[in-house]
Motif scaffolding. Sequence first.
Motif, PDB file in Angstrom:
ATOM      1  N   ALA A  85       0.987  -0.438  -8.397  1.00  0.00           N
ATOM      2  CA  ALA A  85       0.716  -1.565  -7.494  1.00  0.00           C
ATOM      3  C   ALA A  85       1.440  -2.822  -7.953  1.00  0.00           C
ATOM      4  CB  ALA A  85      -0.786  -1.811  -7.409  1.00  0.00           C
ATOM      5  N   HIS A  86       1.476  -3.061  -9.253  1.00  0.00           N
ATOM      6  CA  HIS A  86       2.188  -4.232  -9.767  1.00  0.00           C
ATOM      7  C   HIS A  86       3.682  -4.136  -9.460  1.00  0.00           C
ATOM      8  CE1 HIS A  86      -1.156  -5.240 -12.928  1.00  0.00           C
ATOM      9  NE2 HIS A  86      -1.440  -5.646 -11.705  1.00  0.00           N
ATOM     10  N   PHE A  87       4.235  -2.958  -9.613  1.00  0.00           N
ATOM     11  CA  PHE A  87       5.652  -2.790  -9.334  1.00  0.00           C
ATOM     12  C   PHE A  87       5.926  -2.969  -7.843  1.00  0.00           C
ATOM     13  CE2 PHE A  87       9.485  -0.121  -8.591  1.00  0.00           C
ATOM     14  CZ  PHE A  87      10.366  -0.833  -9.386  1.00  0.00           C
ATOM     15  N   ALA A  88       5.043  -2.440  -6.996  1.00  0.00           N
ATOM     16  CA  ALA A  88       5.209  -2.595  -5.546  1.00  0.00           C
ATOM     17  C   ALA A  88       5.167  -4.068  -5.151  1.00  0.00           C
ATOM     18  CB  ALA A  88       4.123  -1.817  -4.806  1.00  0.00           C
ATOM     19  N   ALA A  89       4.256  -4.830  -5.760  1.00  0.00           N
ATOM     20  CA  ALA A  89       4.157  -6.263  -5.468  1.00  0.00           C
ATOM     21  C   ALA A  89       5.428  -6.992  -5.902  1.00  0.00           C
ATOM     22  CB  ALA A  89       2.944  -6.858  -6.170  1.00  0.00           C
ATOM     23  N   ALA A  90       5.948  -6.627  -7.073  1.00  0.00           N
ATOM     24  CA  ALA A  90       7.173  -7.249  -7.568  1.00  0.00           C
ATOM     25  C   ALA A  90       8.356  -6.923  -6.665  1.00  0.00           C
ATOM     26  CB  ALA A  90       7.449  -6.798  -9.003  1.00  0.00           C
ATOM     27  N   ALA A 124       0.833  -1.205   0.000  1.00  0.00           N
ATOM     28  CA  ALA A 124       0.000   0.000   0.000  1.00  0.00           C
ATOM     29  C   ALA A 124       0.868   1.256   0.000  1.00  0.00           C
ATOM     30  CB  ALA A 124      -0.928  -0.016   1.215  1.00  0.00           C
ATOM     31  N   MET A 125       1.856   1.300   0.898  1.00  0.00           N
ATOM     32  CA  MET A 125       2.700   2.484   1.012  1.00  0.00           C
ATOM     33  C   MET A 125       3.618   2.651  -0.198  1.00  0.00           C
ATOM     34  SD  MET A 125       2.003   4.296   3.686  1.00  0.00           S
ATOM     35  CE  MET A 125       3.457   5.329   3.673  1.00  0.00           C
ATOM     36  N   CYS A 171      -5.219   7.096  -3.581  1.00  0.00           N
ATOM     37  CA  CYS A 171      -5.620   5.965  -4.433  1.00  0.00           C
ATOM     38  C   CYS A 171      -4.654   4.799  -4.263  1.00  0.00           C
ATOM     39  CB  CYS A 171      -5.657   6.389  -5.900  1.00  0.00           C
ATOM     40  SG  CYS A 171      -7.045   7.451  -6.347  1.00  0.00           S
ATOM     41  N   GLY A 172      -3.363   5.112  -4.260  1.00  0.00           N
ATOM     42  CA  GLY A 172      -2.375   4.055  -4.082  1.00  0.00           C
ATOM     43  C   GLY A 172      -2.460   3.419  -2.710  1.00  0.00           C
ATOM     44  N   LEU A 173      -2.659   4.209  -1.698  1.00  0.00           N
ATOM     45  CA  LEU A 173      -2.709   3.714  -0.323  1.00  0.00           C
ATOM     46  C   LEU A 173      -3.912   2.799  -0.087  1.00  0.00           C
ATOM     47  CD1 LEU A 173      -1.089   4.174   2.373  1.00  0.00           C
ATOM     48  CD2 LEU A 173      -2.869   5.821   2.968  1.00  0.00           C
ATOM     49  N   LEU A 174      -5.041   3.114  -0.712  1.00  0.00           N
ATOM     50  CA  LEU A 174      -6.291   2.395  -0.436  1.00  0.00           C
ATOM     51  C   LEU A 174      -6.705   1.449  -1.557  1.00  0.00           C
ATOM     52  CD1 LEU A 174      -8.412   5.334   1.075  1.00  0.00           C
ATOM     53  CD2 LEU A 174      -7.013   3.646   2.289  1.00  0.00           C
ATOM     54  N   HIS A 175      -5.843   1.247  -2.557  1.00  0.00           N
ATOM     55  CA  HIS A 175      -6.275   0.472  -3.725  1.00  0.00           C
ATOM     56  C   HIS A 175      -6.707  -0.938  -3.374  1.00  0.00           C
ATOM     57  CE1 HIS A 175      -2.159  -1.218  -3.528  1.00  0.00           C
ATOM     58  NE2 HIS A 175      -2.641  -2.207  -4.259  1.00  0.00           N
TER      59      HIS A 175
END
Length: 293
Positions: free
Chosen positions: A236-241, A119-120, A146-150
Amino acid sequence: MTDHNDSDPPRSRIHEILLLPPLPAIAGRLLALVGDDDCDIDELAELIEQDPGLTARIIGIANSAYFARRTEICSVHDAIVRVLGLNLVRGIAIGIALSKPLDTAACPDFQLDRFWYRAMQTAALARLLAPLVKLPEHDRSCLFLCGLLHNLGQLVLVHAFPDRMSQVFRAWAEHPETGLLALESRHLALTEIEAGTVIAQRWQLPVPVAEVIEFRHDPWRAGAAAPLVQMVTHCAHFAAALYDDPQALRTPIGAAGMALAGTDEVRVERIFQQVRAQDEQMRALALTLANTH
């Protein structure tokens, strides 16, 4: 809130979500400040300090390794002025206040630090890219939120159905190729997208945030909001990766959709490198948030 059996119909599960606590009063007041261009630092600090738990978390974040402060921050006002800034504090405070009524302790297989990291990190990347994106001003101003709560819907499901979500996370760990949403559908007849959409409507979250929550897995259905949704989804995809591999390569800029189309690749790459370089500090920040939930 009690967990349910697999035989429960989807309608009863949505009803359970509708029985979640109402929007916390402080969250409602913070959301009102999102659209208030005249919001000042003293007003925001005073509002946050009405909630001791929220105050402690904001000050803890400002003192975290992510921001590498040499001098200790002791007040919300200093956290805003000297470290975080008005918009960042506003976004973080809203995210924390919204998650507060959602108890995840009964779901031992849920990784709360992983949730907060993604999220962060998504929010941080979206905020850094904001000056480059081609979006309406209101959408751009909501990018961090939006990014924090997606993925707020995942917290909702963990809160409402902890036992079933533990089964989902165990199954996902064993068979990641199945996909989390497919496993949620199988075990709950409900997904985090549907849960998030319901709670966004019930809590009357800002329209851009609600659109990202609802359409992040199929942004082509978002209509005029598609560029915003694609942009946040890309982050979000990049954060997950990154969570899985701190050296993860970003996907081509075209995957971010129209919001970043034609943007200087060098500037974008510098931002992604900046986020990648702060991975260790972001993990520490996520642990701070998880441990004080």
